[in-house]
Write a protein that holds these residues in place. Structure first.
Motif, PDB file in Angstrom:
ATOM      1  N   GLN A 139       0.873  -1.175   0.000  1.00  0.00           N
ATOM      2  CA  GLN A 139       0.000   0.000   0.000  1.00  0.00           C
ATOM      3  C   GLN A 139       0.911   1.226   0.000  1.00  0.00           C
ATOM      4  O   GLN A 139       1.781   1.349   0.863  1.00  0.00           O
ATOM      5  CB  GLN A 139      -0.879  -0.022   1.260  1.00  0.00           C
TER       6      GLN A 139
ATOM      7  N   SER B 248       1.467   5.638  -1.484  1.00  0.00           N
ATOM      8  CA  SER B 248       0.993   6.846  -2.148  1.00  0.00           C
ATOM      9  C   SER B 248       2.058   7.933  -1.998  1.00  0.00           C
ATOM     10  O   SER B 248       2.765   7.956  -0.988  1.00  0.00           O
ATOM     11  CB  SER B 248      -0.320   7.327  -1.518  1.00  0.00           C
TER      12      SER B 248
ATOM     13  N   ALA C 176       1.757   9.817   1.400  1.00  0.00           N
ATOM     14  CA  ALA C 176       1.848   9.122   2.690  1.00  0.00           C
ATOM     15  C   ALA C 176       2.929   9.754   3.565  1.00  0.00           C
ATOM     16  O   ALA C 176       4.021  10.065   3.097  1.00  0.00           O
ATOM     17  CB  ALA C 176       2.146   7.646   2.469  1.00  0.00           C
TER      18      ALA C 176
ATOM     19  N   TYR D 195      -5.907   2.095   6.555  1.00  0.00           N
ATOM     20  CA  TYR D 195      -5.971   1.654   5.163  1.00  0.00           C
ATOM     21  C   TYR D 195      -6.164   2.807   4.175  1.00  0.00           C
ATOM     22  O   TYR D 195      -6.482   2.582   3.016  1.00  0.00           O
ATOM     23  CB  TYR D 195      -7.073   0.606   5.002  1.00  0.00           C
TER      24      TYR D 195
ATOM     25  N   GLU E 216      -4.372   4.902   1.940  1.00  0.00           N
ATOM     26  CA  GLU E 216      -3.030   4.898   1.347  1.00  0.00           C
ATOM     27  C   GLU E 216      -2.466   6.299   1.169  1.00  0.00           C
ATOM     28  O   GLU E 216      -1.252   6.484   1.076  1.00  0.00           O
ATOM     29  CB  GLU E 216      -3.037   4.171   0.008  1.00  0.00           C
TER      30      GLU E 216
ATOM     31  N   ALA F 135       1.586   4.322   4.266  1.00  0.00           N
ATOM     32  CA  ALA F 135       2.161   3.361   3.325  1.00  0.00           C
ATOM     33  C   ALA F 135       2.537   2.091   4.092  1.00  0.00           C
ATOM     34  O   ALA F 135       3.048   2.170   5.209  1.00  0.00           O
ATOM     35  CB  ALA F 135       3.385   3.942   2.634  1.00  0.00           C
TER      36      ALA F 135
END
Length: 199
Positions: A35, A37, A40, A80, A82, A86
């Protein structure tokens, strides 16, 4: 010579999720779990997915994850998200069972994928290193002789890293023998997480 341009994060994540480089060693086949982004601010580096995570494809979707979220005082919807958190394990796939629990993370994953991922997550301010394998990979020669010693020296690794024991129910004896962890480390962890998530 010019360096190759970074590939976009969605493309990199697609490559990771399609990775089969160690499939011959995975008794249940590859199913990389990750996960990430660019936005993050918290990075969680664990060991490798367990069987339940392998089956669902959701990171930390097990009793270990419940304990971890309790340490963080973080609801599942934030965990959760993202864009904020992360989750990049040392090994992306479930390695299978060993004699005393799951096998160690496959050694191919972190060298292949971690550096490219981190380059595309420039806003990460704190990395939680959960378990011995994550600590050894990231701390290298700066880690202590044992996990207990490394976690006890947690102040030495801030502000970038915070080493933690694995929150597995199998580690209940460790938590009982090291009550200082819940007393000293968890409150500091919660304070730092609250600042990151609310800033």
């Amino acid at each position: 010579m010019k360096e190759a341009p970074l590939r976009p994060l969605p493309e990199l994540l697609a490559a990771i999720r399609a990775c089969e480089r160690c499939s011959a060693h995975l008794p249940h086949g590859p199913r990389p779990v990750v996960q990430a982004s660019p936005s993050a601010r918290l990075l969680i580096v664990g060991q490798a997915p367990g069987r339940r995570v392998h089956d669902t494809g959701i990171p930390w979707n097990d009793p270990s994850g419940d304990r971890l979220r309790n340490w963080l005082q973080m609801p599942r919807e934030t965990f959760y998200d993202e864009g904020r958190v992360a989750i990049v394990p040392t090994g992306f796939c479930y390695p299978g069972k060993g004699r005393s629990g799951d096998l160690p993370p496959r050694p191919e994953c972190a060298p292949a994928w971690h550096a490219p991922l981190l380059e595309l997550m420039p806003r990460v301010e704190l990395t939680l290193l959960i378990g011995r394998h994550a600590q050894e990979y990231y701390l290298r020669d700066n880690g202590r002789r044992t996990l207990t010693e490394t976690v006890a020296a947690w102040r030495d690794y801030l502000p970038g890293y915070l080493p933690l024991p694995h929150p597995s129910p199998r580690n209940i004896a460790w938590f009982q023998a090291n009550s200082w962890f819940e007393r000293e480390v968890v409150p500091e962890l919660r304070q730092r997480i609250a600042l990151l998530m609310n800033d």
